[in-house]
Enzyme design. Structure first.
Site, PDB file in Angstrom:
ATOM      1  N   ALA A  42      37.411  44.709  48.405  1.00 10.21           N
ATOM      2  CA  ALA A  42      38.673  44.773  47.659  1.00 10.21           C
ATOM      3  C   ALA A  42      39.790  45.246  48.589  1.00 10.21           C
ATOM      4  O   ALA A  42      39.565  46.048  49.485  1.00 10.21           O
ATOM      5  CB  ALA A  42      38.520  45.722  46.489  1.00 10.21           C
ATOM      6  N   ASP A  99      37.278  46.442  43.118  1.00  9.31           N
ATOM      7  CA  ASP A  99      37.479  47.883  42.924  1.00  9.31           C
ATOM      8  C   ASP A  99      38.036  48.439  44.209  1.00  9.31           C
ATOM      9  O   ASP A  99      37.394  48.321  45.254  1.00  9.31           O
ATOM     10  CB  ASP A  99      36.132  48.581  42.666  1.00  9.31           C
ATOM     11  CG  ASP A  99      35.573  48.255  41.301  1.00  9.31           C
ATOM     12  OD1 ASP A  99      36.349  48.327  40.331  1.00  9.31           O
ATOM     13  OD2 ASP A  99      34.379  47.943  41.219  1.00  9.31           O
ATOM     14  N   TYR A 135      29.353  41.154  32.329  1.00  8.03           N
ATOM     15  CA  TYR A 135      28.653  42.430  32.228  1.00  8.03           C
ATOM     16  C   TYR A 135      27.874  42.549  30.918  1.00  8.03           C
ATOM     17  O   TYR A 135      28.398  43.048  29.924  1.00  8.03           O
ATOM     18  CB  TYR A 135      29.682  43.573  32.355  1.00  8.03           C
ATOM     19  CG  TYR A 135      30.473  43.456  33.640  1.00  8.03           C
ATOM     20  CD1 TYR A 135      30.048  44.101  34.791  1.00  8.03           C
ATOM     21  CD2 TYR A 135      31.616  42.637  33.705  1.00  8.03           C
ATOM     22  CE1 TYR A 135      30.739  43.945  35.983  1.00  8.03           C
ATOM     23  CE2 TYR A 135      32.304  42.470  34.895  1.00  8.03           C
ATOM     24  CZ  TYR A 135      31.864  43.126  36.027  1.00  8.03           C
ATOM     25  OH  TYR A 135      32.538  42.961  37.209  1.00  8.03           O
ATOM     26  N   HIS A 139      31.281  46.392  31.183  1.00  8.11           N
ATOM     27  CA  HIS A 139      31.931  46.929  32.389  1.00  8.11           C
ATOM     28  C   HIS A 139      32.290  48.402  32.163  1.00  8.11           C
ATOM     29  O   HIS A 139      32.775  48.764  31.096  1.00  8.11           O
ATOM     30  CB  HIS A 139      33.191  46.096  32.697  1.00  8.11           C
ATOM     31  CG  HIS A 139      33.842  46.498  33.985  1.00  8.11           C
ATOM     32  ND1 HIS A 139      34.879  47.392  34.034  1.00  8.11           N
ATOM     33  CD2 HIS A 139      33.579  46.146  35.268  1.00  8.11           C
ATOM     34  CE1 HIS A 139      35.241  47.556  35.300  1.00  8.11           C
ATOM     35  NE2 HIS A 139      34.470  46.813  36.073  1.00  8.11           N
ATOM     36  N   LYS A 155      38.813  34.955  31.049  1.00  7.66           N
ATOM     37  CA  LYS A 155      38.542  34.340  32.364  1.00  7.66           C
ATOM     38  C   LYS A 155      38.083  32.891  32.194  1.00  7.66           C
ATOM     39  O   LYS A 155      38.444  32.018  32.975  1.00  7.66           O
ATOM     40  CB  LYS A 155      37.480  35.156  33.119  1.00  7.66           C
ATOM     41  CG  LYS A 155      37.964  36.544  33.485  1.00  7.66           C
ATOM     42  CD  LYS A 155      37.057  37.254  34.471  1.00  7.66           C
ATOM     43  CE  LYS A 155      35.967  38.055  33.843  1.00  7.66           C
ATOM     44  NZ  LYS A 155      35.364  39.048  34.768  1.00  7.66           N
ATOM     45  N   GLN A 166      26.545  41.083  36.252  1.00  6.98           N
ATOM     46  CA  GLN A 166      26.127  42.314  36.921  1.00  6.98           C
ATOM     47  C   GLN A 166      24.610  42.416  36.722  1.00  6.98           C
ATOM     48  O   GLN A 166      24.081  41.876  35.747  1.00  6.98           O
ATOM     49  CB  GLN A 166      26.842  43.503  36.256  1.00  6.98           C
ATOM     50  CG  GLN A 166      26.558  44.829  36.902  1.00  6.98           C
ATOM     51  CD  GLN A 166      26.920  44.831  38.361  1.00  6.98           C
ATOM     52  OE1 GLN A 166      26.103  44.415  39.195  1.00  6.98           O
ATOM     53  NE2 GLN A 166      28.116  45.230  38.687  1.00  6.98           N
ATOM     54  N   HIS A 256      20.679  34.400  40.334  1.00 11.05           N
ATOM     55  CA  HIS A 256      21.500  34.771  41.497  1.00 11.05           C
ATOM     56  C   HIS A 256      20.959  36.101  42.031  1.00 11.05           C
ATOM     57  O   HIS A 256      20.943  37.097  41.300  1.00 11.05           O
ATOM     58  CB  HIS A 256      22.962  34.935  41.044  1.00 11.05           C
ATOM     59  CG  HIS A 256      23.899  35.351  42.138  1.00 11.05           C
ATOM     60  ND1 HIS A 256      24.466  34.460  43.035  1.00 11.05           N
ATOM     61  CD2 HIS A 256      24.394  36.572  42.478  1.00 11.05           C
ATOM     62  CE1 HIS A 256      25.262  35.101  43.857  1.00 11.05           C
ATOM     63  NE2 HIS A 256      25.242  36.380  43.558  1.00 11.05           N
TER      64      HIS A 256
HETATM   65  C1  LIG Z   1      28.630  38.780  40.409  1.00 15.04           C
HETATM   66  C2  LIG Z   1      29.514  39.890  40.889  1.00 15.04           C
HETATM   67  C3  LIG Z   1      30.056  39.824  42.168  1.00 15.04           C
HETATM   68  C4  LIG Z   1      30.915  40.831  42.635  1.00 15.04           C
HETATM   69  N1  LIG Z   1      31.431  40.738  43.904  1.00 15.04           N
HETATM   70  C5  LIG Z   1      32.334  41.647  44.332  1.00 15.04           C
HETATM   71  C6  LIG Z   1      32.972  41.521  45.607  1.00 15.04           C
HETATM   72  O1  LIG Z   1      32.700  40.584  46.366  1.00 15.04           O
HETATM   73  N2  LIG Z   1      33.897  42.444  45.952  1.00 15.04           N
HETATM   74  C7  LIG Z   1      34.227  43.476  45.125  1.00 15.04           C
HETATM   75  O2  LIG Z   1      35.092  44.289  45.482  1.00 15.04           O
HETATM   76  N3  LIG Z   1      33.631  43.655  43.927  1.00 15.04           N
HETATM   77  C8  LIG Z   1      32.705  42.754  43.506  1.00 15.04           C
HETATM   78  N4  LIG Z   1      32.125  42.902  42.271  1.00 15.04           N
HETATM   79  C9  LIG Z   1      32.454  44.075  41.451  1.00 15.04           C
HETATM   80  C10 LIG Z   1      33.728  43.829  40.619  1.00 15.04           C
HETATM   81  O3  LIG Z   1      34.838  43.644  41.464  1.00 15.04           O
HETATM   82  C11 LIG Z   1      33.930  45.068  39.746  1.00 15.04           C
HETATM   83  O4  LIG Z   1      32.945  45.100  38.731  1.00 15.04           O
HETATM   84  C12 LIG Z   1      35.327  45.213  39.153  1.00 15.04           C
HETATM   85  O5  LIG Z   1      35.453  46.529  38.620  1.00 15.04           O
HETATM   86  C13 LIG Z   1      35.652  44.250  38.019  1.00 15.04           C
HETATM   87  O6  LIG Z   1      35.854  42.986  38.484  1.00 15.04           O
HETATM   88  P1  LIG Z   1      36.034  41.767  37.436  1.00 15.04           P
HETATM   89  O7  LIG Z   1      36.357  40.598  38.249  1.00 15.04           O
HETATM   90  O8  LIG Z   1      34.888  41.709  36.545  1.00 15.04           O
HETATM   91  O9  LIG Z   1      37.342  42.308  36.664  1.00 15.04           O
HETATM   92  P2  LIG Z   1      38.023  41.935  35.289  1.00 15.04           P
HETATM   93  O10 LIG Z   1      37.396  40.775  34.643  1.00 15.04           O
HETATM   94  O11 LIG Z   1      39.476  41.898  35.577  1.00 15.04           O
HETATM   95  O12 LIG Z   1      37.681  43.217  34.396  1.00 15.04           O
HETATM   96  C14 LIG Z   1      37.944  44.527  34.876  1.00 15.04           C
HETATM   97  C15 LIG Z   1      38.076  45.485  33.695  1.00 15.04           C
HETATM   98  O13 LIG Z   1      39.294  45.224  33.032  1.00 15.04           O
HETATM   99  C16 LIG Z   1      39.078  44.934  31.653  1.00 15.04           C
HETATM  100  N5  LIG Z   1      40.028  43.875  31.304  1.00 15.04           N
HETATM  101  C17 LIG Z   1      40.074  42.611  31.750  1.00 15.04           C
HETATM  102  N6  LIG Z   1      41.129  41.958  31.238  1.00 15.04           N
HETATM  103  C18 LIG Z   1      41.778  42.841  30.465  1.00 15.04           C
HETATM  104  C19 LIG Z   1      42.966  42.787  29.676  1.00 15.04           C
HETATM  105  N7  LIG Z   1      43.682  41.675  29.581  1.00 15.04           N
HETATM  106  N8  LIG Z   1      43.355  43.918  29.011  1.00 15.04           N
HETATM  107  C20 LIG Z   1      42.630  45.060  29.095  1.00 15.04           C
HETATM  108  N9  LIG Z   1      41.499  45.177  29.827  1.00 15.04           N
HETATM  109  C21 LIG Z   1      41.081  44.076  30.508  1.00 15.04           C
HETATM  110  C22 LIG Z   1      37.617  44.473  31.575  1.00 15.04           C
HETATM  111  O14 LIG Z   1      37.069  44.718  30.287  1.00 15.04           O
HETATM  112  C23 LIG Z   1      36.979  45.351  32.644  1.00 15.04           C
HETATM  113  O15 LIG Z   1      36.724  46.644  32.141  1.00 15.04           O
HETATM  114  C24 LIG Z   1      31.234  41.936  41.799  1.00 15.04           C
HETATM  115  C25 LIG Z   1      30.666  42.007  40.513  1.00 15.04           C
HETATM  116  C26 LIG Z   1      29.814  41.007  40.054  1.00 15.04           C
HETATM  117  C27 LIG Z   1      29.210  41.107  38.685  1.00 15.04           C
END
Ligand SMILES: Cc1cc2nc3c(=O)[nH]c(=O)nc-3n(C[C@H](O)[C@H](O)[C@H](O)COP(=O)(O)OP(=O)(O)OC[C@H]3O[C@@H](n4cnc5c(N)ncnc54)[C@H](O)[C@@H]3O)c2cc1C
Length: 274
Positions: A42, A99, A135, A139, A155, A166, A256
């Site tokens: 990130a 993150d 998740y 999450h 999404k 996850q 995966h």
């Molecule tokens: C398969 C996989 C691969 C990953 N690879 C990486 C990686 O390469 N690098 C890395 O840094 N991390 C990675 N992660 C971790 C991920 O970046 C973290 O879990 C991060 O905290 C959330 O990412 P997301 O894309 O799911 O976020 P989002 O989908 O944006 O969600 C993040 C949080 O925001 C909330 N949210 C979303 N939209 C809204 C809205 N409109 N209003 C209010 N709340 C909202 C969701 O409920 C969640 O709690 C990976 C996770 C998984 C499962």
């Protein structure tokens, strides 16, 4: 194992690490993965390492997905990096919020992964197959399970083609999550993310950070093995093989693997599955 497979790696920090990872990939290629993916730090911290590893995988004749996180990024930097990936011949992205390590400001022009997915579609049309994260055990920052499900739906509506979960150890959580998404009319494939168990301290640390639940009986058994790594690995192999078999039996579309840049534990599970 009849299901399509994918393997996830993280970028290495040293030339020696890169050499070792090449050998690991070759061992895993024997299982003919549909694609291999490379995580992205990130804030863009692993930009070169991630894209370099993705390039290598493509040059080894395997489809590669670049993870791509948007926290702290601007539209201009994302646009530039999408162009770079396109020029490399990348066709698949795992689009994430990411993150930031504590101490970094949030900043950036994207709040959520759904914003990134929408932007990628707007900028590049159907050039990329977009995977997103989801998740089954919710999450850790979600306001509620329902809000998290809606965040996932956002999404998909923004243009995601499929999802990777996850990791989890309770198949019920996965099947319930899939059911809930189908009730919302979302029909994208939801691929379980599988974490092989090789070390209890590492697993506990990761799980606490990412909100994956280790069922009490697994936690207690792992703690009971103490430093006996052979028993931890043997038990982990049983648990993860059984999980994969139940997922396969229940209709999961693919698996995966979070390989942690190692081949042995993943290959052992696949071999056991037959
Ligand atoms: C398969 C996989 C691969 C990953 N690879 C990486 C990686 O390469 N690098 C890395 O840094 N991390 C990675 N992660 C971790 C991920 O970046 C973290 O879990 C991060 O905290 C959330 O990412 P997301 O894309 O799911 O976020 P989002 O989908 O944006 O969600 C993040 C949080 O925001 C909330 N949210 C979303 N939209 C809204 C809205 N409109 N209003 C209010 N709340 C909202 C969701 O409920 C969640 O709690 C990976 C996770 C998984 C499962």
């Amino acid at each position: 194992m009849r299901l399509p497979l994918s393997f996830e790696f993280f970028p290495t920090k040293t030339p020696e690490g890169a050499v070792k990872l090449r050998a690991v990939r070759q061992q895993l290629y024997a299982r003919k993965p549909e694609f291999c993916s490379v995580t992205y730090g990130a804030g863009g911290s692993t930009h070169q390492g991630t894209f370099g590893a993705v390039q290598e995988i493509l040059s080894e004749g395997v489809d590669a997905a670049s993870h791509f996180s948007c926290i702290g990024a601007t539209r201009a930097t994302v646009r530039e990096q999408l162009a770079e990936l396109k020029a490399m011949g990348v066709k698949r992205l795992v689009a994430l919020r990411g993150d930031l390590p504590s101490g970094y400001g949030i900043g950036g022009e994207f709040l959520y992964a759904s914003d990134l997915v929408a932007f990628i579609r707007e900028e590049t049309g159907r050039d990329f197959h977009i995977e997103v994260a989801c998740y089954p055990e919710v999450h850790p920052q979600a306001r509620s399970p329902e809000a998290d499900l809606q965040a996932f739906a956002a999404k998909v509506k923004a243009g995601a083609d499929s999802a990777i979960t996850q990791y989890f150890f309770s198949p019920e959580a996965y099947f319930r999550f899939v059911d809930d998404t189908r009730k919302l009319g979302l029909d994208v494939p939801i691929v379980p993310g599988i974490m092989p168990i090789t070390s209890s301290t590492q697993l506990m640390r990761f799980s606490d950070a990412c909100g994956a639940e280790i069922p009490r009986w697994i936690r207690l058994r792992l703690q009971g093995f103490g430093d006996d790594t052979a028993s931890i690995k043997a038990f982990g192999l049983d648990v993860v093989t059984d999980l994969c078999a139940r997922l396969q039996g229940g209709g999961a579309p693919a698996l995966h693997f979070y390989t942690m840049n190692q081949s042995v534990a993943t290959l052992a599970v696949l071999e056991r599955l037959g």
